[in-house]
Design an enzyme around this catalytic site. Structure first.
Site, PDB file in Angstrom:
ATOM      1  N   SER A 145       0.838  -1.201   0.000  1.00  0.00           N
ATOM      2  CA  SER A 145       0.000   0.000   0.000  1.00  0.00           C
ATOM      3  C   SER A 145       0.869   1.246   0.000  1.00  0.00           C
ATOM      4  O   SER A 145       2.009   1.222   0.481  1.00  0.00           O
ATOM      5  CB  SER A 145      -0.899   0.005   1.246  1.00  0.00           C
ATOM      6  OG  SER A 145      -1.547   1.252   1.401  1.00  0.00           O
ATOM      7  N   TYR A 157      -2.276  -1.196   9.956  1.00  0.00           N
ATOM      8  CA  TYR A 157      -2.251  -1.372   8.502  1.00  0.00           C
ATOM      9  C   TYR A 157      -0.946  -0.837   7.919  1.00  0.00           C
ATOM     10  O   TYR A 157      -0.263  -1.522   7.140  1.00  0.00           O
ATOM     11  CB  TYR A 157      -3.461  -0.661   7.891  1.00  0.00           C
ATOM     12  CG  TYR A 157      -3.561  -0.777   6.397  1.00  0.00           C
ATOM     13  CD1 TYR A 157      -3.893  -1.987   5.794  1.00  0.00           C
ATOM     14  CD2 TYR A 157      -3.355   0.327   5.579  1.00  0.00           C
ATOM     15  CE1 TYR A 157      -4.006  -2.095   4.417  1.00  0.00           C
ATOM     16  CE2 TYR A 157      -3.462   0.228   4.203  1.00  0.00           C
ATOM     17  CZ  TYR A 157      -3.787  -0.987   3.627  1.00  0.00           C
ATOM     18  OH  TYR A 157      -3.890  -1.089   2.263  1.00  0.00           O
TER      19      TYR A 157
END
Length: 255
Positions: A145, A157
């Site tokens: 990401s 995350y």
């Protein structure tokens, strides 16, 4: 007729029932790879296998829980003696905006890090060992990401994805002498996986003026996995973000 990129090869895709994982699985099958679909959601995974079969491709499914600290072994056992030519690790638990820096629980943290980084490393290493033992010049691709480099107030995350980027570099160095390439893709704003596009309005922060799709990511995945187009590429993370990264950072959604 041109030979398909992956004719006669086997691809293992984790997170294959998700938006991005599904799109990559379909794209690999379209290039005549036999695809092994590994996901925690048996019903949605079976639907992806049916899509591939309806298009004339070959797919099989494995139901696995990569949040379990030994979950990657479920895939290894299901593979038996078979050796994938390609591994795509797209598995990732859903992201929730409520799990920000001041509220995320230890269990949610562990679930994200174990599924994304820990399982990604140990599964990739096991697959790589099989490739080496069988003389396979394989390819490994992790889906990470933009937030591996830029905080989004979802620390579990961001940390998991940053860890994946380093897994790519470590494995690329270790496996390069065996002609195994290891890379990552960093998608930008692609709906799915817990990202609620309706809750955000930042198309003006994307150079191409739109959110991404699973197919946008799948196209670059096919290119990076192909020796025809990326045979001299390893140890890198490629952003597929429509130019979102040019704007540096998106404020977190406020609930």
């Amino acid at each position: 007729m041109a030979t398909k990129l992956f004719a006669g090869e086997r691809a293992l895709v984790t997170g294959s029932a998700s938006n991005i994982g599904r799109a990559i699985s379909l794209a690999l099958a379209a290039e005549e790879a036999n695809v092994v679909l590994a996901d925690i959601d048996a019903d949605r995974n079976a639907a992806v296998a049916r899509e591939i079969g309806a298009s004339g491709g070959v797919a099989e499914t494995i139901t696995c829980d990569l949040s379990n600290r030994d979950g990657w072994q479920q895939i290894v056992e299901a593979l038996g003696s078979r050796v994938p030519n390609m591994l795509v690790h797209a598995a990732c638990p859903p992201r929730r905006e409520v799990d920000h820096a001041m509220t995320v629980t230890e269990a949610t943290w562990d679930n994200m890090v174990d599924t994304s980084a820990r399982a990604g490393f140990f599964l990739a290493r096991e697959v790589a060992n099989r490739m080496i033992a069988n003389g396979v010049c394989g390819r490994i691709l992790l889906i990470t990401s933009l937030h591996a480099r830029s905080p989004r107030n979802l620390p579990h995350y961001s940390v998991a994805k940053a860890g994946q980027n380093m897994v790519v570099k470590e494995l690329a160095r270790a496996l390069g002498p065996h002609s195994i390439r290891v890379n990552a893709l960093a998608p930008g704003a692609v709906p799915g996986g817990g990202f609620d596009a309706a809750a955000f309005d930042f198309s003006d922060k994307i150079a191409l003026g739109r959110l991404g799709t699973g197919e946008d990511i799948a196209g670059m995945a096919v290119a990076l996995l192909s020796d025809r187009f990326a045979g001299y590429v390893t140890g890198t993370t490629v952003d597929v973000d429509g130019g979102l990264g040019l704007f540096n950072w998106i404020p977190p959604h406020r609930t």
